[in-house]
Design a protein around this motif. Structure first.
Motif, PDB file in Angstrom:
ATOM      1  N   PHE A  38      40.327  36.254  26.666  1.00  0.00           N
ATOM      2  CA  PHE A  38      39.705  37.471  26.157  1.00  0.00           C
ATOM      3  C   PHE A  38      40.743  38.409  25.549  1.00  0.00           C
ATOM      4  O   PHE A  38      40.443  39.159  24.637  1.00  0.00           O
ATOM      5  CB  PHE A  38      38.962  38.187  27.293  1.00  0.00           C
ATOM      6  CG  PHE A  38      37.734  38.913  26.837  1.00  0.00           C
ATOM      7  CD1 PHE A  38      36.560  38.232  26.593  1.00  0.00           C
ATOM      8  CD2 PHE A  38      37.754  40.282  26.642  1.00  0.00           C
ATOM      9  CE1 PHE A  38      35.422  38.897  26.171  1.00  0.00           C
ATOM     10  CE2 PHE A  38      36.619  40.959  26.222  1.00  0.00           C
ATOM     11  CZ  PHE A  38      35.453  40.263  25.980  1.00  0.00           C
ATOM     12  N   LYS A  39      41.940  38.383  26.073  1.00  0.00           N
ATOM     13  CA  LYS A  39      43.049  39.188  25.562  1.00  0.00           C
ATOM     14  C   LYS A  39      44.288  38.294  25.460  1.00  0.00           C
ATOM     15  O   LYS A  39      44.272  37.143  25.889  1.00  0.00           O
ATOM     16  CB  LYS A  39      43.339  40.364  26.508  1.00  0.00           C
ATOM     17  CG  LYS A  39      42.225  41.399  26.633  1.00  0.00           C
ATOM     18  CD  LYS A  39      42.189  42.330  25.445  1.00  0.00           C
ATOM     19  CE  LYS A  39      41.131  43.414  25.589  1.00  0.00           C
ATOM     20  NZ  LYS A  39      41.463  44.431  26.602  1.00  0.00           N
ATOM     21  N   THR A  40      45.363  38.840  24.905  1.00  0.00           N
ATOM     22  CA  THR A  40      46.649  38.149  24.910  1.00  0.00           C
ATOM     23  C   THR A  40      47.350  38.512  26.209  1.00  0.00           C
ATOM     24  O   THR A  40      47.813  39.641  26.395  1.00  0.00           O
ATOM     25  CB  THR A  40      47.509  38.570  23.708  1.00  0.00           C
ATOM     26  OG1 THR A  40      46.803  38.271  22.497  1.00  0.00           O
ATOM     27  CG2 THR A  40      48.839  37.833  23.715  1.00  0.00           C
ATOM     28  N   TYR A  41      47.410  37.545  27.123  1.00  0.00           N
ATOM     29  CA  TYR A  41      47.921  37.820  28.462  1.00  0.00           C
ATOM     30  C   TYR A  41      49.385  37.400  28.607  1.00  0.00           C
ATOM     31  O   TYR A  41      49.841  36.444  27.979  1.00  0.00           O
ATOM     32  CB  TYR A  41      47.085  37.095  29.506  1.00  0.00           C
ATOM     33  CG  TYR A  41      45.652  37.556  29.582  1.00  0.00           C
ATOM     34  CD1 TYR A  41      45.328  38.805  30.093  1.00  0.00           C
ATOM     35  CD2 TYR A  41      44.608  36.741  29.141  1.00  0.00           C
ATOM     36  CE1 TYR A  41      44.012  39.232  30.174  1.00  0.00           C
ATOM     37  CE2 TYR A  41      43.287  37.155  29.221  1.00  0.00           C
ATOM     38  CZ  TYR A  41      42.990  38.405  29.732  1.00  0.00           C
ATOM     39  OH  TYR A  41      41.684  38.825  29.800  1.00  0.00           O
ATOM     40  N   GLU A  42      50.092  38.104  29.470  1.00  0.00           N
ATOM     41  CA  GLU A  42      51.460  37.764  29.820  1.00  0.00           C
ATOM     42  C   GLU A  42      51.460  36.976  31.134  1.00  0.00           C
ATOM     43  O   GLU A  42      50.411  36.670  31.696  1.00  0.00           O
ATOM     44  CB  GLU A  42      52.294  39.039  29.970  1.00  0.00           C
ATOM     45  CG  GLU A  42      52.331  39.906  28.717  1.00  0.00           C
ATOM     46  CD  GLU A  42      53.163  41.150  28.919  1.00  0.00           C
ATOM     47  OE1 GLU A  42      54.406  41.021  28.961  1.00  0.00           O
ATOM     48  OE2 GLU A  42      52.577  42.242  29.044  1.00  0.00           O
ATOM     49  N   ASN A  43      52.657  36.668  31.611  1.00  0.00           N
ATOM     50  CA  ASN A  43      52.789  36.063  32.932  1.00  0.00           C
ATOM     51  C   ASN A  43      52.571  37.136  33.999  1.00  0.00           C
ATOM     52  O   ASN A  43      52.596  38.338  33.717  1.00  0.00           O
ATOM     53  CB  ASN A  43      54.166  35.430  33.092  1.00  0.00           C
ATOM     54  CG  ASN A  43      54.379  34.257  32.152  1.00  0.00           C
ATOM     55  OD1 ASN A  43      53.446  33.507  31.848  1.00  0.00           O
ATOM     56  ND2 ASN A  43      55.616  34.094  31.684  1.00  0.00           N
ATOM     57  N   SER A  44      52.373  36.707  35.222  1.00  0.00           N
ATOM     58  CA  SER A  44      52.180  37.648  36.326  1.00  0.00           C
ATOM     59  C   SER A  44      53.352  38.629  36.385  1.00  0.00           C
ATOM     60  O   SER A  44      54.513  38.231  36.241  1.00  0.00           O
ATOM     61  CB  SER A  44      52.060  36.896  37.650  1.00  0.00           C
ATOM     62  OG  SER A  44      50.931  36.050  37.646  1.00  0.00           O
ATOM     63  N   LYS A  45      53.041  39.908  36.603  1.00  0.00           N
ATOM     64  CA  LYS A  45      54.087  40.938  36.585  1.00  0.00           C
ATOM     65  C   LYS A  45      53.535  42.238  37.149  1.00  0.00           C
ATOM     66  O   LYS A  45      52.327  42.391  37.312  1.00  0.00           O
ATOM     67  CB  LYS A  45      54.576  41.192  35.159  1.00  0.00           C
ATOM     68  CG  LYS A  45      53.439  41.575  34.201  1.00  0.00           C
ATOM     69  CD  LYS A  45      53.949  41.988  32.833  1.00  0.00           C
ATOM     70  CE  LYS A  45      54.557  43.363  32.852  1.00  0.00           C
ATOM     71  NZ  LYS A  45      54.904  43.873  31.510  1.00  0.00           N
ATOM     72  N   TRP A  46      54.441  43.164  37.445  1.00  0.00           N
ATOM     73  CA  TRP A  46      54.025  44.508  37.805  1.00  0.00           C
ATOM     74  C   TRP A  46      53.627  45.256  36.531  1.00  0.00           C
ATOM     75  O   TRP A  46      54.307  45.166  35.511  1.00  0.00           O
ATOM     76  CB  TRP A  46      55.146  45.258  38.528  1.00  0.00           C
ATOM     77  CG  TRP A  46      55.415  44.719  39.897  1.00  0.00           C
ATOM     78  CD1 TRP A  46      56.451  43.931  40.279  1.00  0.00           C
ATOM     79  CD2 TRP A  46      54.601  44.899  41.063  1.00  0.00           C
ATOM     80  NE1 TRP A  46      56.347  43.610  41.616  1.00  0.00           N
ATOM     81  CE2 TRP A  46      55.206  44.191  42.127  1.00  0.00           C
ATOM     82  CE3 TRP A  46      53.408  45.590  41.321  1.00  0.00           C
ATOM     83  CZ2 TRP A  46      54.686  44.152  43.407  1.00  0.00           C
ATOM     84  CZ3 TRP A  46      52.880  45.551  42.603  1.00  0.00           C
ATOM     85  CH2 TRP A  46      53.513  44.842  43.623  1.00  0.00           C
ATOM     86  N   HIS A  47      52.535  45.995  36.614  1.00  0.00           N
ATOM     87  CA  HIS A  47      52.035  46.713  35.446  1.00  0.00           C
ATOM     88  C   HIS A  47      52.913  47.906  35.101  1.00  0.00           C
ATOM     89  O   HIS A  47      53.490  48.568  35.966  1.00  0.00           O
ATOM     90  CB  HIS A  47      50.613  47.236  35.711  1.00  0.00           C
ATOM     91  CG  HIS A  47      49.537  46.254  35.360  1.00  0.00           C
ATOM     92  ND1 HIS A  47      49.327  45.811  34.069  1.00  0.00           N
ATOM     93  CD2 HIS A  47      48.588  45.658  36.127  1.00  0.00           C
ATOM     94  CE1 HIS A  47      48.292  44.974  34.060  1.00  0.00           C
ATOM     95  NE2 HIS A  47      47.833  44.862  35.288  1.00  0.00           N
ATOM     96  N   ASP A  48      52.976  48.192  33.794  1.00  0.00           N
ATOM     97  CA  ASP A  48      53.518  49.443  33.284  1.00  0.00           C
ATOM     98  C   ASP A  48      52.490  50.026  32.323  1.00  0.00           C
ATOM     99  O   ASP A  48      51.396  49.471  32.147  1.00  0.00           O
ATOM    100  CB  ASP A  48      54.867  49.220  32.599  1.00  0.00           C
ATOM    101  CG  ASP A  48      54.815  48.134  31.514  1.00  0.00           C
ATOM    102  OD1 ASP A  48      53.721  47.915  30.944  1.00  0.00           O
ATOM    103  OD2 ASP A  48      55.859  47.519  31.236  1.00  0.00           O
TER     104      ASP A  48
END
Length: 279
Positions: A127-137
């Motif tokens: 649905f979106k362009t996702y990154e790898n697992s991470k803490w959000h900013d």
């Protein structure tokens, strides 16, 4: 309102819907398991002639006569009981074992107060362009859809974080409700984790994705001013040029759309002046 008697309320799904008088819609949400296997709180925004009743202990229903998605979300927050809650709408398709993914994610990332996940469209595409697992900013929050947000209820309530009633479908500015909510979570020093796993599928042509529409341009103008002040005017111009480049706005529409965005800023300023908004 029905009263749930389940003792294991660790995960509760907070569903916003409208004008329902039957629980039949739940069958489509949970095609891989009966809705009777989940703890649900349904906020049904409706009229007095069309109310929803639950006979199931695991399904609580609140019929509300207020309007606006953020009002529905906040009513759910006020009445939720699960230690972990998942935000939901009535037009989703949950994947198998989505609940196990949520619980395991919180068990693994014990410091996380909020965890967001991934979703697909009905064609199986991201649905979106996702990154790898991470803490959000602040940047990564822009990729979050509200229905992929799970949180520890106790932490949210202790921080007094709610959805902004001026933003979201049915409100003055019909977008960015989840973005503002998550920014407020960060501002309250809560810890937000992105877990790169899928929970559900959703129609890509949903009402929240009307790219370049007048209502979204109007709301974007307000959002830019909320977070950038006078720089929001330049953010608005940049946004419109990007939408034009993507084909969502025609060349001849740019000036008209800019005026609509300016109107959104003007309305937001009025709310600031009377104390109904703050930057």
């Amino acid at each position: 309102m029905s009263i749930a008697t389940k003792t294991n309320l660790r995960l509760e799904i907070l569903i916003s819907t409208m004008n329902r008088n039957s629980l039949d819609f739940l069958e489509k949400l949970f095609p891989n398991s009966s809705f009777k296997n989940f703890n649900l709180l349904i906020i049904n925004q409706t009229t007095k002639t069309c109310v929803l009743v639950s006979k199931y202990a695991n399904v609580r229903v609140i019929n509300s006569f207020a309007k606006g998605l953020t009002n529905s979300r906040n009513l759910a927050l006020e009445n939720a009981k699960g230690s972990i809650c998942l935000i939901a709408d009535d037009d989703l398709i949950y994947h198998p074992n989505f609940d196990d993914i949520i619980i395991k994610s919180f068990d693994t990332h014990t410091e996380a107060d909020v965890i967001t996940f991934k979703m697909k469209d009905h064609e199986g595409k991201d649905f979106k362009t996702y990154e790898n697992s991470k803490w959000h900013d602040l940047k990564s929050l822009k990729q979050v859809n509200s229905v992929t947000v799970a949180f520890k209820l106790e932490k949210i309530k202790a921080s007094n974080v709610q959805f902004n009633p001026n933003f979201g479908l049915g409100s003055t500015f019909e977008t960015a409700d989840e973005y503002i909510f998550l920014r407020d979570c960060l501002k309250a020093e809560l810890k937000l984790w992105f877990q790169s796993q899928y929970l559900l599928s959703h129609d890509r042509d949903s009402s929240g994705r009307a790219k370049g529409s007048n209502r979204l341009v109007f709301a974007r103008g307000a959002l830019f001013y909320k977070y950038y002040g006078c720089k929001g005017y330049f953010k608005l111009i940049h946004y419109l040029l990007l939408e034009k480049k993507k084909g969502f706005i025609a060349n001849e529409e740019i000036l008209q759309k800019f005026k609509i965005g300016l109107n959104g800023i003007s309305v937001y300023k009025k709310l600031l002046k009377i104390g109904e908004e703050k930057q």
